[in-house]
Design an enzyme around this catalytic site. Structure first.
Site, PDB file in Angstrom:
ATOM      1  NE  ARG A 199      24.746  -4.961   9.569  1.00  0.00           N
ATOM      2  CZ  ARG A 199      24.685  -5.491  10.785  1.00  0.00           C
ATOM      3  NH1 ARG A 199      25.805  -5.626  11.481  1.00  0.00           N
ATOM      4  NH2 ARG A 199      23.534  -5.885  11.295  1.00  0.00           N
ATOM      5  CE  LYS A 224      21.739  -1.196   9.579  1.00  0.00           C
ATOM      6  NZ  LYS A 224      21.073  -2.029   8.556  1.00  0.00           N
ATOM      7  CG  HIS A 279      23.571  -5.845   2.540  1.00  0.00           C
ATOM      8  ND1 HIS A 279      24.311  -5.575   3.677  1.00  0.00           N
ATOM      9  CD2 HIS A 279      22.388  -6.350   2.992  1.00  0.00           C
ATOM     10  CE1 HIS A 279      23.616  -5.895   4.748  1.00  0.00           C
ATOM     11  NE2 HIS A 279      22.451  -6.366   4.379  1.00  0.00           N
ATOM     12  NE  ARG A 282      24.313  -8.589   7.613  1.00  0.00           N
ATOM     13  CZ  ARG A 282      24.728  -8.977   8.813  1.00  0.00           C
ATOM     14  NH1 ARG A 282      25.949  -9.474   8.945  1.00  0.00           N
ATOM     15  NH2 ARG A 282      23.958  -8.877   9.870  1.00  0.00           N
ATOM     16  CG  HIS A 305      20.657 -10.209  12.185  1.00  0.00           C
ATOM     17  ND1 HIS A 305      21.545 -10.979  11.479  1.00  0.00           N
ATOM     18  CD2 HIS A 305      20.065  -9.381  11.284  1.00  0.00           C
ATOM     19  CE1 HIS A 305      21.498 -10.643  10.196  1.00  0.00           C
ATOM     20  NE2 HIS A 305      20.614  -9.670  10.058  1.00  0.00           N
ATOM     21  CE1 TYR A 314      20.395 -12.140   5.285  1.00  0.00           C
ATOM     22  CE2 TYR A 314      19.462 -11.665   7.442  1.00  0.00           C
ATOM     23  CZ  TYR A 314      20.057 -11.238   6.271  1.00  0.00           C
ATOM     24  OH  TYR A 314      20.322  -9.915   6.093  1.00  0.00           O
TER      25      TYR A 314
END
Length: 327
Positions: A199, A224, A279, A282, A305, A314
Site C-alpha cells: 500500500r 493498515k 491504489h 497494488r 490480507h 485479485y
C-alpha cells in the site's frame, strides 16, 4: 417532585429527584407538561430513566470536535480522517442537538448526499457518525440510542478491478521519468509498488533500518490492519533499493502521501491513462503475484490480507489453465 410554571405562552415542567439531574422541558399546554413529568417520574421510580439532558445541549459538531482533539491524534490515519471529519462538520446536520438526530433526519441527509457523492462516501460518513456516537455513549456521558443503526445504508459499491495493461504500463513508466521539475522519487515508488503490491502508506513508512537487502525482506512495524508484517522482496525490488540514495531522514522514499497522489495523478494524465488510481498499482501487482503464487495462503502472507475473501478479488485464473490442471 414535579413543578410547573407558565413562561410566556408555554408551560415549563421541572422534575427533580434525589440521585438524578433536574429535567426541564417546555410544552404548549399544562396537560402535556404534567403527562411528560409523570412519565419521567415513573421511569425514575422503576430505575429505567436515562437522562437526555447532555444529548439535548450537545451537537454532532461538538462530538466531532472532541473526537478530533482526543481520539484522532492516537490513530494511524489521523490526517485523512481529520480532513474528512472537517468536511462533514460543515454540514447543517451537525448543528442539530443530538436529540434531533433521528433516523428520519439521517435518511434525508443520506438522500441529499447521494446526489452529490458516491455511495461509498456516504457509507464512510455514516460509519464516522456511528463510531463517534457509540464512543460518546460509552465514555462521554451521552445517553441516547444510536440512530445510525436504524437507517438504511446505501448499497456498497462494487470493488474496483482496474489493472494496467502492457501499453498503459509502458506509458506510465515514461510519464514518471524524473525529467525537468518532476520528482525523482515517483519513478522508484511506482516500480516498487508494482514489484511488492504494498500500500502507498506502507511504502512511504519504510525506513532503511526496516530493510534487510541481504535476506530480501522489508519489515512493516505497523500496517493498515495494525499488525507487524515482513514483506519478501523480488530481485528487481532489491536492485531498485540498492540504487537509491540515502535520505537524511532515514526514509526510503522521502515523499508525503499528498505529494505522491498529486504527482501520480499528473503522471497518469500525461500518459493518457483514464480511471487509474495509485491504489490500483497494488491491484495490478497482486494480480501478477497471484500467477506466481497460486496458493492463496502464501499470497496472503505477501500481501498482508487477513481475509481470503478480499484476496480472491485479485485471483483471476484463466479457464484454460484450470482445464489443463484437471487433465
Amino acid at each position: 417532585m414535579a413543578s410547573f410554571r407558565l413562561r410566556g405562552t408555554r408551560w415549563q415542567a421541572r422534575v427533580q429527584r434525589n440521585g438524578f439531574p433536574a429535567e426541564v422541558r417546555s410544552f404548549i399546554t399544562r396537560q402535556d407538561a404534567e403527562k411528560w413529568a409523570r412519565s419521567i417520574e415513573v421511569e425514575m421510580d422503576r430505575g429505567l430513566y436515562i437522562s437526555s439532558s447532555e444529548a439535548q445541549k450537545t451537537t454532532m459538531a461538538d462530538l466531532i470536535d472532541r473526537y478530533c482533539r482526543e481520539v484522532l491524534p492516537t490513530m494511524k490515519g489521523e490526517k485523512e480522517d481529520r480532513i474528512r471529519l472537517t468536511a462533514i462538520r460543515r454540514h447543517k446536520i451537525c448543528c442539530l442537538p443530538l436529540t434531533k438526530l433521528t433516523p428520519s433526519v439521517l435518511g434525508k441527509y443520506r438522500d441529499e448526499r447521494l446526489r452529490q457523492v458516491s455511495s461509498g462516501t456516504v457509507i464512510r460518513e455514516f460509519a464516522y457518525f456511528s463510531s463517534i456516537i457509540n464512543l460518546a455513549r460509552r465514555e462521554w456521558g451521552i445517553s441516547m440510542e444510536n440512530p445510525v443503526s436504524k437507517v438504511r445504508k446505501p448499497v456498497s459499491p462494487q470493488g474496483r478491478n482496474r489493472i494496467l495493461n502492457q501499453s498503459e504500463r509502458d506509458a506510465l513508466f515514461l510519464a514518471v521519468k524524473p525529467e525537468g521539475r518532476r520528482s525523482p522519487w515517483l519513478e522508484p515508488i511506482v516500480i516498487f509498488a508494482l514489484e511488492t503490491g504494498m500500500r502507498r502508506s506502507e511504502i512511504l513508512s519504510l525506513k532503511w533500518k526496516d530493510m534487510d537487502l541481504d535476506s530480501r525482506m522489508a519489515t512493516l512495524e505497523t500496517t493498515k490492519n495494525g499488525d507487524r508484517r515482513v514483506v519478501p522482496l523480488s530481485l528487481k525490488a532489491v536492485g531498485l533499493l540498492q540504487g537509491l540514495p540515502r535520505h537524511i531522514s532515514g526514509q526510503v522514499f522521502p515523499m508525503s502521501s499528498c505529494a505522491v497522489a498529486a504527482s501520480f495523478n499528473r503522471a497518469t494524465a500525461r500518459a493518457g491513462i483514464k480511471n487509474f488510481r495509485f491504489h490500483d498499482l497494488r491491484h495490478t501487482a497482486i494480480t501478477q503475484l497471484a500467477a506466481r503464487l497460486p496458493n492463496l495462503i502464501e499470497l496472503a502472507a505477501v500481501t498482508g490480507h487477513k481475509s481470503l475473501k478480499m484476496l480472491q478479488r485479485y485471483y483471476h485464473p484463466r479457464p484454460e489453465d484450470l482445464a489443463m490442471k484437471l487433465g
